[in-house]
Write an enzyme that holds these catalytic residues in place. Structure first.
Site, PDB file in Angstrom:
ATOM      1  N   TYR A 153      33.309  19.827  18.441  1.00 56.01           N
ATOM      2  CA  TYR A 153      34.063  18.896  19.286  1.00 56.01           C
ATOM      3  C   TYR A 153      35.011  19.655  20.206  1.00 56.01           C
ATOM      4  CZ  TYR A 153      37.997  19.786  16.154  1.00 56.01           C
ATOM      5  OH  TYR A 153      38.977  20.399  15.431  1.00 56.01           O
ATOM      6  N   PHE A 163      43.841  20.013  23.425  1.00 55.52           N
ATOM      7  CA  PHE A 163      44.733  20.069  22.264  1.00 55.52           C
ATOM      8  C   PHE A 163      44.036  20.581  21.007  1.00 55.52           C
ATOM      9  CE2 PHE A 163      43.161  15.688  22.468  1.00 55.52           C
ATOM     10  CZ  PHE A 163      42.629  15.529  21.191  1.00 55.52           C
ATOM     11  N   ASP A 164      42.712  20.547  20.992  1.00 52.30           N
ATOM     12  CA  ASP A 164      41.988  21.054  19.826  1.00 52.30           C
ATOM     13  C   ASP A 164      40.524  21.197  20.203  1.00 52.30           C
ATOM     14  OD1 ASP A 164      41.451  21.920  17.286  1.00 52.30           O
ATOM     15  OD2 ASP A 164      41.559  19.949  16.341  1.00 52.30           O
ATOM     16  N   ILE A 181      40.265   9.971  12.384  1.00 55.51           N
ATOM     17  CA  ILE A 181      40.871   8.815  13.045  1.00 55.51           C
ATOM     18  C   ILE A 181      39.832   7.704  13.225  1.00 55.51           C
ATOM     19  CG2 ILE A 181      42.681  10.127  14.200  1.00 55.51           C
ATOM     20  CD1 ILE A 181      40.976  10.185  16.711  1.00 55.51           C
ATOM     21  N   TYR A 207      45.957   8.207  17.092  1.00 50.45           N
ATOM     22  CA  TYR A 207      47.115   8.441  16.226  1.00 50.45           C
ATOM     23  C   TYR A 207      48.233   7.420  16.435  1.00 50.45           C
ATOM     24  CZ  TYR A 207      44.810  12.862  15.328  1.00 50.45           C
ATOM     25  OH  TYR A 207      43.889  13.816  14.963  1.00 50.45           O
ATOM     26  N   PHE A 225      37.222  13.076  23.564  1.00 47.92           N
ATOM     27  CA  PHE A 225      36.510  14.098  22.796  1.00 47.92           C
ATOM     28  C   PHE A 225      35.075  14.219  23.283  1.00 47.92           C
ATOM     29  CE2 PHE A 225      39.773  12.750  19.797  1.00 47.92           C
ATOM     30  CZ  PHE A 225      40.179  13.934  19.199  1.00 47.92           C
TER      31      PHE A 225
END
Length: 235
Positions: A153, A163-164, A181, A207, A225
């Site tokens: 991902y 962010f990731d 999530i 979130y 994503f």
């Protein structure tokens, strides 16, 4: 917002404001151990203050001259315009309201983005508000709630900030379908193995108002994503 953040904020800005009033930073002679410790405290306070201000809501609105004046008077034990009890209440309310304004702005920005994004050809919006775009259509089995999956991902904010990313780390991850999530849980059960989708997740399926601390994700942010479903992990 913790009180310690505010007080550190005040100390550091008072030093800066006082220096400006005197025509610039004064030279400092470190002649004794007390001088050196005093300077060292200033270094630590300044570094901590800089770090905390990066995420403090409303900090750009502060009146440095008012801070400097009140700090000096209170330090000397002279009469001030606001009592300590009232000052504490004012500080808490200001930062709470500033945070609420930022949170609402994030929610509105995310909703506006999703509204426009949902109009694009190729974007599907589910009943929950989740949006997805099929980049590669797989032909494998779809995972269920009790399955574990291996995925790659790449996660970004709606402005493109990463962010990731397991892709950037070069290592796919394994987790349970319901251990993530809600937006992920829903999307994964719609994806055949071998698929790569771009998933647009509203804040209530991400979130919400309480994201993980210390990262780029702020309260009420919508997330994006790119998800590649590599396999269902059989145990």
């Amino acid at each position: 917002m913790k009180n310690s953040i505010i007080y550190v904020f005040v100390v550091a800005l008072i030093v800066a404001a006082t220096s400006c009033q005197q025509g610039g930073p004064a030279s400092v002679k470190l002649e004794t151990s007390a001088d050196s410790v005093s300077y060292a405290i200033g270094v630590l306070v300044g570094a901590n203050n800089k770090q905390q201000l990066e995420t403090a809501p409303g900090s750009e609105e502060m009146n440095l001259e008012a801070m400097a004046a009140a700090f000096r008077l209170a330090s000397l034990g002279e009469e001030v315009e606001i009592t300590e009890a009232d000052a504490n209440a004012l500080v808490q309310r200001f930062f709470r309201e500033a945070s609420e304004r930022e949170n609402q702005a994030n929610l509105e920005e995310g909703n506006k983005f999703l509204e426009e994004n949902g109009k694009r050809e190729g974007v599907t919006t589910t009943e929950s508000g989740l949006q997805y775009e099929v980049l590669t259509e797989g032909t494998g089995e779809k995972p269920g709630e009790t399955d574990k999956v291996r995925v790659h991902y790449h996660g970004t904010l709606i402005d493109g900030t990463v962010f990731d990313s397991s892709v950037d780390r070069g290592e796919p991850v394994v987790f349970g379908v319901t251990q993530v999530i809600p937006g992920w849980t829903e999307a994964l059960q719609l994806m055949p193995v071998g698929s790569k989708w771009k998933v647009y997740i509203p804040s209530n399926l991400a979130y919400g108002a309480n994201p993980r601390p210390g990262g780029a994700i702020e309260p009420n942010m919508a997330l994006i994503f790119e998800v590649e479903l590599l396999e269902i992990v059989k145990e």
